[in-house]
Design an enzyme around this catalytic site. Structure first.
Site: not given
Length: 445
Positions: A99, A244
């Site tokens: 992430s 992401d």
């Protein structure tokens, strides 16, 4: 040993996420999904980190060794994996990403066949298999029973069509100038295409990933460059995604970063105005500003609180039959279109809201004033239970007496302590935050 954190498995590639660890985890997860297998297919996507190749190949080796057929689709946003797992009728989906973390880190997120992140009890079941040596070593297939792997590069089109379907059909973006910061991450291909095809005048920054520059002074965690570009380009809106693309930060036409709670409030009311809410409940985490609750109440909407993490938001939404919720960090879920936070779906809804408001974004996205909040992320060397720290209970009691709202917790993905304070008196807030920082630095650093 606990393997899963608040958002899947995460750690430094080559340290925690070694090939052997990833293979073992892949076998354990595959054996768990086999129990309810319908199609014997698992989908794998990733962001743009260099270590994604290593993690992906280890997972493919693990899953094919126990008989699974694997579909590899390359760099795609996390919400695309959730959508495509269900759309392509796979038993499960796997996203390789850390992430917003630096490129040295990586992670693995699992989705069930319906595109939902796993519940805690499902993660615990995988952990039990992970530690069962006998089961792991007796599960390898031989001969024709070994699985296969294939790479499909054109599924991005399915996701683009899906995103465009989430945008109101009676609108287009021809009147908007938009800057996109794709964080050199998973949205670098799909985001420009979607906004361009809907008619926007698009400027894209940080869309040249090299495996090591994901999130590097860009994207949702570092929106200052986006803010400057919006002002320079005289854009109507700016959107920054994280690595992401399950998270969104919005910049208005004046270059101001729009607070996540203001986004939740104005988007919730916008959904209500379209009769698009499935209930009067909107879900947010315990970190949300009290002003959000008061604003929603003034609009005859109820705020439901949940633990921090978009999978907890999603679960709370299901329990309350709600179809909208999110976190102030920018993970916002429109469950009619996405099973998890989707930065692109959210960006399109923000664009639609601004268009239909017939106001500039600095007005349309500023529906109420927030109470002063102070959030500090403190690097820590250890994570003992906070209740075990001498003087901790007395500190909390004092905060309560001063009517200072507080939320103090360890990060589930990093070696950090997150301290959030909220009060009407900003000077008092700063003073007490300094006291707390000194207290925790003395005990944890």
């Amino acid at each position: 040993m606990k393997i899963f954190g608040t958002d899947g498995v995460r750690g430094k590639a080559g340290v925690k996420l070694t090939p052997m660890f990833v293979m073992r985890l892949g076998i354990a997860a595959g054996l768990y999904f086999k129990k309810h297998s319908q199609t014997n297919k698992i989908l794998i996507g990733k962001d743009t980190r260099k270590s994604g190749y290593m993690v992906e190949n280890a997972l493919v080796s693990a899953l094919t060794s126990i008989g699974y057929n694997v579909i590899q689709i390359g760099p795609m946003p996390t919400p695309a994996i959730a959508f495509l797992t269900e759309d392509m009728r796979c038993d499960a989906g796997i996203m390789i990403s850390a992430s917003h973390n630096p490129f040295e880190d990586n992670g693995i997120k699992f989705f069930n066949s319906y595109g939902y992140k796993l519940k805690e009890e499902e993660e615990k079941a995988i952990e039990e298999i992970f530690h069962d040596e006998g089961l792991l070593h007796s599960s390898y297939k031989v001969g024709e029973s070994v699985g296969s792997a294939k790479r499909i590069d054109d599924v991005i089109g399915r996701y683009i069509v899906h995103l465009k379907h989430s945008f109101p059909k009676h609108l287009n973006l021809q009147s908007l100038r938009i800057v996109l910061d794709t964080a050199n991450g998973a949205a670098y291909k799909v985001a420009p295409v979607v906004f361009s095809e809907l008619g926007a005048d698009v400027l894209v920054i940080n869309d040249e990933p090299n495996g090591c520059n994901i999130n590097e002074q860009c994207g949702a965690l570092h929106p200052n460059q986006l803010s400057q570009e919006v002002k320079k380009y005289r854009a109507d809106l700016g959107f920054a995604f994280d690595g992401d693309a399950d998270r969104l930060v919005v910049v208005d036409n004046l270059g101001n970063i729009v607070h996540g709670d203001k986004l939740l409030g104005v988007l919730g009311v916008y959904q209500k105005s379209k009769n698009a809410l499935s209930s009067q409940a909107i879900v947010a985490t315990n970190m949300s500003n009290l002003a959000l609750k008061e604003y929603l109440k003034s609009q005859d909407l109820e705020l439901k609180h949940c633990a921090i993490g978009d999978k907890f938001v999603s679960e709370c939404m299901r329990l309350n039959k709600a179809n909208f919720g999110g976190e102030q960090s920018g993970h916002i879920i429109f469950s009619d279109y996405a099973k998890t936070g989707d930065g692109l779906v959210c960006a399109l809804q923000v664009s639609a809201l601004v268009l239909e408001s017939k106001q500039v974004s600095s007005v349309a996205l500023n529906p109420f004033e927030l109470y002063p909040q102070n959030l500090v992320n403190l690097n820590v060397q250890k994570k003992p239970p906070l209740e075990s720290l001498k003087g901790y209970s007395a500190l909390l009691k004092e905060l309560d007496q001063l009517e200072i709202r507080h939320l103090i917790r360890y990060s589930g993905t990093e070696n950090k302590l997150r301290i959030l304070l909220e009060a009407k008196d900003e000077k008092l807030l700063e003073s007490k935050m300094q006291e707390l920082k000194e207290f925790f630095e003395g005990h944890l650093c």
